[in-house]
Motif scaffolding. Structure first.
Motif, short mmCIF file in Angstrom:
data_model
loop_
_atom_site.label_atom_id
_atom_site.label_comp_id
_atom_site.label_asym_id
_atom_site.label_seq_id
_atom_site.Cartn_x
_atom_site.Cartn_y
_atom_site.Cartn_z
N ARG A 210 41.52 58.21 32.72
CA ARG A 210 41.06 58.80 31.39
C ARG A 210 39.62 59.62 31.57
O ARG A 210 39.48 60.35 30.86
N HIS A 211 38.90 58.57 32.64
CA HIS A 211 38.05 59.56 32.67
C HIS A 211 37.90 60.04 33.97
O HIS A 211 36.85 59.32 34.47
N GLU B 43 36.65 66.04 37.32
CA GLU B 43 37.63 67.19 37.01
C GLU B 43 38.88 67.91 37.92
O GLU B 43 39.58 67.72 37.12
N ARG C 114 41.79 65.82 36.82
CA ARG C 114 42.17 66.16 35.98
C ARG C 114 43.16 67.05 35.84
O ARG C 114 43.91 67.75 35.24
N TYR D 145 43.76 64.79 28.26
CA TYR D 145 42.67 64.83 28.94
C TYR D 145 42.44 66.47 27.78
O TYR D 145 43.46 67.10 27.75
N SER D 146 41.23 66.78 27.89
CA SER D 146 40.70 67.73 27.17
C SER D 146 40.91 68.87 27.92
O SER D 146 39.94 68.84 29.32
#
Length: 298
Positions: A142-143, A146, A149, A168-169
């Motif tokens: 989750r982290h 970028e 992601r 993810y946002s």
């Protein structure tokens, strides 16, 4: 509680004398439990677990010495290597990289669950040819950086794109593509301003996302309160800013004969309570533990 269950409870009891642990290892069910969770297994107990065939449980135990876990990472059975991969540290250095290059996708999928993975290995696994590996990067990474992601949000597998959009946002520049993608449209709708177009989308999951949007206007709220989809109306009923009279009217029309559906509806409205926590079993004295082992013929 049956005898196997009692032995499993004893197998996880803290500060259990080593001689009693060794006796427990002769019972297959208790042995798997002890091998999986005990922090105090001696070198002799570890070798006994391996000899008796519960090596997979032992491989999943994050508390055994690093030398043992490194040894099990070379085990011929992929399920054993996978159990190691899920939470092993990079000890000795290079161990994680070797597991990332394992020929069996099961091992790489379990490695993607490892919270100790450095960013560079997450990036490698995010490009793995096996979808289950990339899916686990989404679930457990989750982290992730970028670039990782972004790659997963644009993955070739529609299920992974949908999963990534949920976790993810999404970056602003990817929102148009995510809205245009049927697999990610509902999730992307959470991150854009509610509109009449989205509120009238043929996909009910998109309309549910709009119904839950924190900036939903009263006008669109009233439109969605009459939606044909039960869950869209329930989402409106669950909103804290829905007027009480409207909420009562909506709840009155949410009846269903399906217990599972009713549970989901009430859960979203936060009217379902969890059962009380089961009390922990009592700790056994040495005398009680001896009696239990004797009953089991150990």
């Amino acid at each position: 509680m049956n005898l196997d269950a009692e032995l499993c409870v004893l197998a996880v009891q803290d500060d259990l004398p080593a001689d009693l642990v060794r006796r427990l290892l002769q019972h297959p069910v208790a042995r798997r439990t002890a091998a999986l969770v005990r922090r105090d297994l001696t070198a002799e107990s570890i070798e006994e677990v391996i000899r008796l065939g519960s090596v997979r449980s032992l491989a999943a135990n994050a508390h055994v010495p690093a030398t043992v876990r490194a040894r099990l990472a070379e085990h011929p059975k992929p399920e054993v290597r996978a159990a190691v991969a899920a939470n092993v540290a990079d000890d000795p250095p290079g161990l994680l990289a070797r597991l990332a290059d394992d020929p069996d996708p099961l091992v790489r999928a379990f490695l993607a669950m490892n919270e100790l993975l450095p960013a560079e290995l997450l990036a490698v696994l995010a490009e793995d040819p096996e979808p289950s590996v990339r899916a686990n990067v989404v679930t457990y990474g989750r982290h992730a950086p970028e670039p990782v992601r972004r790659a997963l949000l644009m993955d070739s597998d529609p299920e992974i794109r949908s999963q990534a959009a949920s976790v993810y946002s999404p970056p602003t520049d990817l929102l148009p593509a995510l809205l245009a993608d049927p697999e990610t449209r509902a999730v992307a709708a959470r991150h854009v301003a509610p509109s009449a177009e989205l509120a009238g989308d043929p996909d009910p999951s998109v309309r549910r996302a709009v119904a839950a949007h924190p900036h939903l206007s009263a006008e669109l709220r009233d439109v969605l309160a009459s939606d044909v989809d039960l869950f869209v109306r329930n989402t409106i009923a669950a909103r804290p800013d829905t007027p009480a009279i409207l909420r009562e009217s909506l709840v009155a029309g949410l009846g269903t004969d399906d217990p599972l559906t009713e549970w989901f509806l009430s859960f979203q409205r936060n009217t379902r309570t969890c059962p009380p926590r089961v009390a922990a079993p009592p700790r056994l004295t040495r005398e009680q533990a001896e009696e239990l082992l004797a009953r089991a013929g150990l």
